[in-house]
Design an enzyme around this catalytic site. Structure first.
Site, PDB file in Angstrom:
ATOM      1  N   TYR A   1       0.817  -1.208   0.000  1.00  0.00           N
ATOM      2  CA  TYR A   1       0.000   0.000   0.000  1.00  0.00           C
ATOM      3  C   TYR A   1       0.852   1.259   0.000  1.00  0.00           C
ATOM      4  O   TYR A   1       0.325   2.372  -0.006  1.00  0.00           O
ATOM      5  CB  TYR A   1      -0.981  -0.004   1.181  1.00  0.00           C
ATOM      6  CG  TYR A   1      -2.001  -1.122   1.099  1.00  0.00           C
ATOM      7  CD1 TYR A   1      -1.636  -2.379   0.635  1.00  0.00           C
ATOM      8  CD2 TYR A   1      -3.321  -0.929   1.474  1.00  0.00           C
ATOM      9  CE1 TYR A   1      -2.548  -3.415   0.557  1.00  0.00           C
ATOM     10  CE2 TYR A   1      -4.243  -1.966   1.398  1.00  0.00           C
ATOM     11  CZ  TYR A   1      -3.846  -3.206   0.939  1.00  0.00           C
ATOM     12  OH  TYR A   1      -4.752  -4.233   0.858  1.00  0.00           O
TER      13      TYR A   1
ATOM     14  N   LYS B   1       3.414 -14.307   6.087  1.00  0.00           N
ATOM     15  CA  LYS B   1       3.762 -15.227   4.995  1.00  0.00           C
ATOM     16  C   LYS B   1       5.283 -15.351   4.945  1.00  0.00           C
ATOM     17  O   LYS B   1       5.894 -15.382   3.874  1.00  0.00           O
ATOM     18  CB  LYS B   1       3.187 -14.679   3.685  1.00  0.00           C
ATOM     19  CG  LYS B   1       3.126 -15.680   2.572  1.00  0.00           C
ATOM     20  CD  LYS B   1       2.091 -16.756   2.773  1.00  0.00           C
ATOM     21  CE  LYS B   1       2.238 -17.854   1.738  1.00  0.00           C
ATOM     22  NZ  LYS B   1       1.390 -19.023   2.028  1.00  0.00           N
TER      23      LYS B   1
ATOM     24  N   ASP C   1      -2.018 -17.925   5.864  1.00  0.00           N
ATOM     25  CA  ASP C   1      -3.102 -18.688   5.218  1.00  0.00           C
ATOM     26  C   ASP C   1      -3.745 -19.643   6.224  1.00  0.00           C
ATOM     27  O   ASP C   1      -4.966 -19.831   6.225  1.00  0.00           O
ATOM     28  CB  ASP C   1      -2.625 -19.439   3.956  1.00  0.00           C
ATOM     29  CG  ASP C   1      -1.203 -19.949   4.044  1.00  0.00           C
ATOM     30  OD1 ASP C   1      -0.442 -19.454   4.883  1.00  0.00           O
ATOM     31  OD2 ASP C   1      -0.846 -20.854   3.277  1.00  0.00           O
TER      32      ASP C   1
ATOM     33  N   ASP D   1      -5.705  -6.285   5.857  1.00  0.00           N
ATOM     34  CA  ASP D   1      -6.853  -5.739   5.124  1.00  0.00           C
ATOM     35  C   ASP D   1      -7.830  -6.873   4.810  1.00  0.00           C
ATOM     36  O   ASP D   1      -9.034  -6.801   5.101  1.00  0.00           O
ATOM     37  CB  ASP D   1      -6.325  -5.098   3.819  1.00  0.00           C
ATOM     38  CG  ASP D   1      -7.389  -4.318   3.072  1.00  0.00           C
ATOM     39  OD1 ASP D   1      -8.510  -4.215   3.583  1.00  0.00           O
ATOM     40  OD2 ASP D   1      -7.095  -3.823   1.969  1.00  0.00           O
TER      41      ASP D   1
ATOM     42  N   ASP E   1     -11.480  -8.106   7.189  1.00  0.00           N
ATOM     43  CA  ASP E   1     -12.826  -8.178   6.603  1.00  0.00           C
ATOM     44  C   ASP E   1     -13.415  -9.574   6.800  1.00  0.00           C
ATOM     45  O   ASP E   1     -14.605  -9.718   7.096  1.00  0.00           O
ATOM     46  CB  ASP E   1     -12.800  -7.832   5.112  1.00  0.00           C
ATOM     47  CG  ASP E   1     -12.922  -6.327   4.869  1.00  0.00           C
ATOM     48  OD1 ASP E   1     -12.665  -5.555   5.827  1.00  0.00           O
ATOM     49  OD2 ASP E   1     -13.259  -5.920   3.745  1.00  0.00           O
TER      50      ASP E   1
END
Ligand code: NAI
Length: 517
Positions: free
Chosen positions: A150, A197, A230, A254, A258
């Site tokens: 970002y 990750k 994950d 992000d 959600d």
């Protein structure tokens, strides 16, 4: 004690703490925002006033109105000044202009005030049916808010290949990791997970993992656990009650915040805080909902939840608790719900808001929450921060080349260019996988190649002059568009290997070809 359980103790409407906090008004900048923004922000302000939060609201503009006036950032100077002065923002949703190059006023606000910590509480609400209801879900996602992909540093490297730089800093990791532990401390939470990750992205995601593990030592009372991101997504769905606080880099946070909101009723009821050293901004997670704007259909729950977070942040814990309890009672009773939640006749935004306000003054049972304390914002040195290794050296260079021929043909030219200038070509990769020398497999190549050159000098150390000579040589035959130095800090490689890349360098070519001028 977990949220969502009813405590049978009754509480007086105004405690002594509240009466003391009434003495001074707290200035808060309000951005009513776009679409349903003014309706839900107005509802939250009405609830705050009715609860005696004693706030001096400073209404300011941002978003669509500002864009319409030609303010390309979407945030006028007067608004920036108000926020800089109050340091606290209650923010409605801001529309992002659609079209190439349009800036998001949301991102402008986050970046301008370095609100690096996005805090998203995920807790079950009464009366909101979800497949997870009754599981006692109660955790907080802490998302780094300004770095990562970002940073928005993107280039088309060839006409058909795009690149985005994932920028992760040690300073950014330290700030967000410390914030996660501080938040856990302030809410009496016992575990902080760090989801990354790092197994694949060893440098970037690995930096958060390493920094998190180093910071954890300063918080011996809190259990620190690492989880691959994950698996974290999977665990959130199969066993969400195991989480207390989860810290993540920007894009992972992000997406997973959600997902987490979906466990407890969706974006319509979720709120978030954007915390920085100087400014804290509180908002609903949803957008401006243009489809229902101005119709009295908007559900102000998320915005009232944002208000509760804001009240806690400014130390008005009793008022926050009362507003939170009134909201939960209203949802639980369920007779004044907006169309998105109502099973029968729906209430308007104003009717729902009045029902919450009525619950503030009704003799009510208190929804016992946890004991909140102010979050101690981490003290991490401000700019500039330099990380100085004891030793450092450049041992080679990756040159990114656009070429339309085969790996073998390019390999021959690059081998020659390296040999001319004191490098050996160690390998060429295409989209991260070694293709020269060939290691087998079926890699489908594009015209974007990373050529890895290692110095042939026994003592190591590559000069800029040597790199320039290599580039001059490469550009004699090929189009290069990007260069990365291969560095070692404290004797450790500061770069990753390609898929299939060996530890051993190729033998130096003994018959260098002349460099095409
Ligand atoms: P949205 O969240 O505005 O709407 C998605 C769906 O949820 C719509 O059907 C809407 O009616 C419904 N909805 C949202 N909030 C609701 C509420 N409080 N009560 C009842 N229903 C509600 O998402 P969308 O349509 O993708 O975005 C619209 C605009 O909002 C865009 O310009 C977007 O850039 C902006 N946006 C701003 C955000 C912010 O300021 N933080 C966050 C997300 C989107």
């Amino acid at each position: 004690m977990t949220m969502g359980k009813i405590d049978t103790n009754e509480t007086p409407i105004h405690s002594a703490t509240d009466l003391r906090s009434f003495a001074a008004k707290t200035a808060v900048t309000v951005l009513p925002g776009d679409g349903i923004g003014p309706e839900v922000v107005g509802a939250a302000m009405a609830v705050a006033d009715a609860a005696g939060a004693n706030i001096a609201w400073e209404i300011a503009e941002a978003g669509a109105q500002s864009f319409a006036k030609g303010i390309t950032s979407g945030v006028p100077h007067a608004t920036i000044n108000s926020i800089a002065k109050t340091g606290i923002v209650l923010k409605g949703p801001l529309e992002t202009p659609v079209g190439f190059g349009g800036k998001s006023a949301n991102v402008t606000l986050r970046k301008l005030f370095e609100t690096y910590g996005n805090i998203r509480p995920i807790a079950e609400l009464p009366g909101i049916a979800t497949p997870f209801a009754g599981r006692n879900i109660d955790f907080v996602v802490v998302r780094e808010n300004v770095e990562d992909l970002y940073a928005g540093i993107e280039h088309m490297q060839t006409p058909g290949v795009a690149q985005s730089l994932k920028i992760i800093t040690q300073k950014g990791c330290e700030k967000i990791a410390r914030l996660a532990f501080e938040l856990a401390k302030s809410q009496g939470r016992k575990t902080v997970h760090c989801a990354t990750k790092a197994n694949i992205l060893k440098q970037t995601e690995g930096l958060l993992k390493r920094t998190f593990e180093a910071v954890a030592v300063d918080y011996p009372g809190i259990t620190a656990k690492h989880m691959i991101v994950d698996n974290c997504a999977h665990q959130m769905v199969i066993a969400p009650e195991q989480f207390d606080v989860i810290v993540m880099t920007n894009m992972n946070g992000d997406i997973l915040s959600d997902l987490a909101a979906g466990l407890v009723g969706g974006l319509g009821v979720a709120a978030s805080a954007n915390l920085g050293d100087k400014v804290a901004m509180f908002e609903a997670v949803h957008g401006s909902a243009p489809d229902i704007a101005g119709q009295g259909k908007a559900n102000p729950t998320a915005m009232i939840q944002a208000l509760v977070m804001m009240l806690r942040h400014i130390g008005k814990f009793d008022v926050a608790e009362r507003v939170s309890a009134a909201l939960k009672e209203t949802l639980k009773i369920g007779t004044h719900l907006t169309p998105d939640l109502a099973k029968g006749v729906a209430a308007t935004t104003a009717e729902f808001t009045q029902a919450v306000i009525a619950q503030l003054t009704a003799t009510q049972r208190v929804w016992s929450g946890r004991a909140y304390a102010p979050v101690e914002m981490p003290k991490v040195a401000r700019n500039p921060v330099t990380v100085t290794p004891a030793t450092r050296q450049v041992i080679g260079v990756d040159v990114f080349v656009e070429a339309a021929d085969t790996a073998a043909q390019l390999g021959a030219r690059m081998t020659a260019a390296g040999a001319e200038t004191g490098f050996k070509l160690k390998m060429i990769s295409n989209r991260g996988t070694q293709v020269f020398p060939a290691i087998g497999g079926e890699v489908d190549t594009v015209d974007h190649w990373r050529c890895r050159f290692i110095t042939t000098s026994e003592v190591g150390g590559v000069s800029d002059r040597q790199i320039m000579a290599l580039l001059a040589c490469v550009s004699g035959t090929d189009r290069w568009m990007h260069v990365e130095k291969l560095q070692q800090f404290d004797g450790v490689d500061a770069f990753t290997k390609a898929q299939g890349e060996s530890d051993n360098a190729l033998p130096v070519t003994t018959t260098p070809l002349p460099c095409a001028a």
